[in-house]
Design an enzyme around this catalytic site. Structure first.
Site, mmCIF file in Angstrom:
data_model
loop_
_atom_site.group_PDB
_atom_site.id
_atom_site.type_symbol
_atom_site.label_atom_id
_atom_site.label_comp_id
_atom_site.label_asym_id
_atom_site.label_seq_id
_atom_site.Cartn_x
_atom_site.Cartn_y
_atom_site.Cartn_z
ATOM 1 N N CYS A 347 -3.114 -20.555 18.768
ATOM 2 C CA CYS A 347 -1.946 -20.634 19.659
ATOM 3 C C CYS A 347 -0.929 -19.558 19.339
ATOM 4 O O CYS A 347 -0.666 -19.291 18.162
ATOM 5 C CB CYS A 347 -1.227 -21.961 19.484
ATOM 6 S SG CYS A 347 -2.240 -23.355 19.858
ATOM 7 N N ARG A 442 -3.022 -24.623 33.108
ATOM 8 C CA ARG A 442 -2.594 -25.357 31.913
ATOM 9 C C ARG A 442 -1.320 -24.737 31.331
ATOM 10 O O ARG A 442 -0.528 -25.394 30.695
ATOM 11 C CB ARG A 442 -3.760 -25.261 30.931
ATOM 12 C CG ARG A 442 -3.647 -25.997 29.663
ATOM 13 C CD ARG A 442 -5.023 -25.956 29.039
ATOM 14 N NE ARG A 442 -5.054 -26.500 27.718
ATOM 15 C CZ ARG A 442 -6.096 -27.173 27.234
ATOM 16 N NH1 ARG A 442 -7.150 -27.388 27.966
ATOM 17 N NH2 ARG A 442 -6.074 -27.632 26.013
#
Ligand code: XMP
Length: 525
Positions: A347, A442
């Site tokens: 991430c 998303r």
């Protein structure tokens, strides 16, 4: 006499080792993550092997282990989901594929019968043995016994390996096979409840047979079980946890839902509900509305839409890191809320957007709201070792793993060799390549919008190949049970109730890992 000497041992402990609420408050405004804390041990009568790791994601969905494989396109498709459920957990099939393909992936898990080869390689009666030999050579089969089927798939005989020889190459299969009338078969109904147990009884009764052919009412071949598979699976089952199954003995599985939108930006309700309907037809156990920011009108609408149409379906939604985010999703109808914004190993949300909360503080805040709302909490991202799972489970009901499973052989993707080491691809669902393959929504982007450049919130990476999911989960759950043993926790509820924390300094972190030695690797390559 000093003040400390007046304290009983247990009140001394409780002064230094704090339960969650006091601990996270005492550390404010600092937010903490896994390596910042350690758990204090407690008197225990629990042996690690007796610690019960079962959990639930909703009233309906119970798991034997609190581990979920992430709905990422380099982590979970049907192979991983089958391995997860066989080990007592659950896999969430990702949505970077056509909706109909996702339904097929779910069907593969729900129809998986462990030990039953559902599409065994078969031969036709009119083939010559020479043709069969050529097929074995060309497709590199390690076996030479084949069921013989007619055009309609009806079992007409069994071609035994001891006639698949050069000497008989000019003969037709039908002339050398064991005909149907001489075969002992099993009806599919007889194996429905527990195929391995049924096969075990079959092989014990029919001495010398090593293939169980399974047929339906019409005489069609429905599958094949070999005695060697039964022996291997029975041996494995002794060291493995109970699989996670639904009320009809099928493995459990979940799927991520794409927030499909119309060209005007509205949720495409019809398409979403039709897709969930197809997943329900395959008896899906849970759906996940997975986004980077779950505390939004769009995610709320999506959860409400699915919950209203399918009130009994378990809904996982996220991700959030606040109490009000948990409350919001719970009120929309979610059963289990994913917590984690930016802790994942691939991430870059915190780097790119400057947002997110270190994972343990986020879990604590979320867990307090979850308890008030009666929903479950799932810790999603940032877990790199079994000790992190234990820490997460002092606050959450389950964990989601991405990176720790991406190197397993059951994860999608090719194995590649670099400098003699084996790797698999692992990429963030917010990486440019994954968003281009479908997951842009998303992260609140539109992949068809050519006017704006997508901003990545994840990277593309490699994970060293880590063997089978069975092995990886075995090691992780062993660690979780050790942690439970140290805290005297028989169940995960006990673990949550008993946990007391201390803050770890950088020197403490160094002390916690192997240090001042040269590690000797005993791993076999
Ligand atoms: P681990 O640490 O297990 O994390 O590899 C997996 C979780 O990370 C989330 N995820 C992302 N987060 N950008 C993000 O900020 C991304 O590209 C990305 N892809 C996945 C997700 O919650 C997953 O379960």
């Amino acid at each position: 006499m000093t003040q400390v000497a007046n304290l009983s041992a247990s009140s001394l402990d409780s002064e230094f080792y704090l339960p969650a609420d006091a601990f996270f408050r005492a550390n404010l405004p600092m937010a903490l993550t896994f390596d910042d804390v350690s758990l204090a041990t407690l008197y225990s009568e629990i042996l690690p092997k007796d610690a019960d790791t079962s959990t639930a994601l909703s009233e309906a969905l119970k798991l034997q282990i609190p581990i979920i494989s992430s709905d990422m396109d380099t982590v979970t498709e049907s192979r991983m989901a089958i391995a997860m459920a066989l080990n007592g957990g659950i896999g969430l099939i990702h949505y970077n594929m056509a909706a109909k393909d996702q339904v097929k992936e779910v069907a593969r898990v729900k129809r998986h019968i462990h030990g039953l080869i559902q599409d065994p390689i078969s031969v036709r009666p009119d083939l010559l043995i020479g043709d069969v030999l050529a097929m074995i050579e060309q497709r590199k089969f390690a076996f030479s016994t084949f069921p013989v089927l007619d055009e309609a798939g009806i079992l007409v005989g069994l071609l035994s390996g001891n006639v698949v020889k050069e000497r008989y190459k000019a003969k037709a299969v039908r002339d050398v096979m064991t005909p149907r009338a001489s075969l002992i078969t099993e009806h599919e109904r007889a194996i429905a409840k527990d195929p391995i147990k049924a096969a075990d009884a079959f092989f014990t009764q029919h001495v010398g047979l090593n293939k169980m052919l399974v047929v339906d009412d019409a005489g069609k071949l429905r599958g094949l079980v070999t005695s060697s598979d039964v022996e291997r699976i029975t041996a494995e089952a002794k060291s493995r946890r109970k699989p996670a199954r639904d009320a009809n003995f099928r493995l459990v599985v979940g799927a991520a839902l794409a927030p499909v939108r119309k060209s005007n930006g509205e949720l495409d309700r019809d398409r979403i509900l039709t897709h969930v309907g197809h997943l329900m037809d395959e008896s899906i156990d849970a759906v996940a509305v997975s986004t980077a920011h779950g505390h939004t009108a769009g995610v709320g609408d999506m959860v409400k839409l699915v919950h209203q149409a399918f009130p009994n379906l378990t809904i996982i939604a996220g991700n959030v890191t606040s109490g009000s985010g948990v409350e919001f999703l719970a009120e929309c109808g979610a059963d289990a809320i994913k917590v984690g914004q930016g802790p994942g190993s691939i991430c870059t949300t915190r780097v790119v957007a400057g947002v997110g909360i270190p994972q343990l503080t986020a879990l604590h805040v979320a867990a307090r709201s979850a308890a008030a709302k009666g929903v479950k909490i799932i810790a999603d991202g940032g877990i790199t070792k079994s000790g992190d799972i234990v820490k997460a489970l002092t606050l959450a009901d389950a964990v989601i793993l991405g990176g720790l499973l991406a190197g397993c052989r059951e994860a999608p993707g090719e194995i590649m060799e670099i400098n003699g080491k084996l790797f698999k691809q692992y990429r963030g669902m917010g990486s440019l390549s994954a968003m281009a393959a479908g997951s842009a929504a998303r992260y609140g982007h539109d992949k068809t919008d050519q006017t704006r450049k997508l901003t990545a919130e994840g990277i593309e990476a490699l994970k060293e190949v880590s063997g089978s999911t069975d092995d990886v989960l075995g090691t992780l759950i062993g660690g979780v049970q050790s942690g439970m043993g140290y805290l005297g926790a028989k169940t995960l509820a006990d673990l949550r109730q008993k946990a007391r924390y201390v803050r770890v300094s950088p020197a403490g972190q160094k002390e916690a890992a192997p240090h001042d030695v040269i590690e000797v690797s005993t791993r076999k390559n």
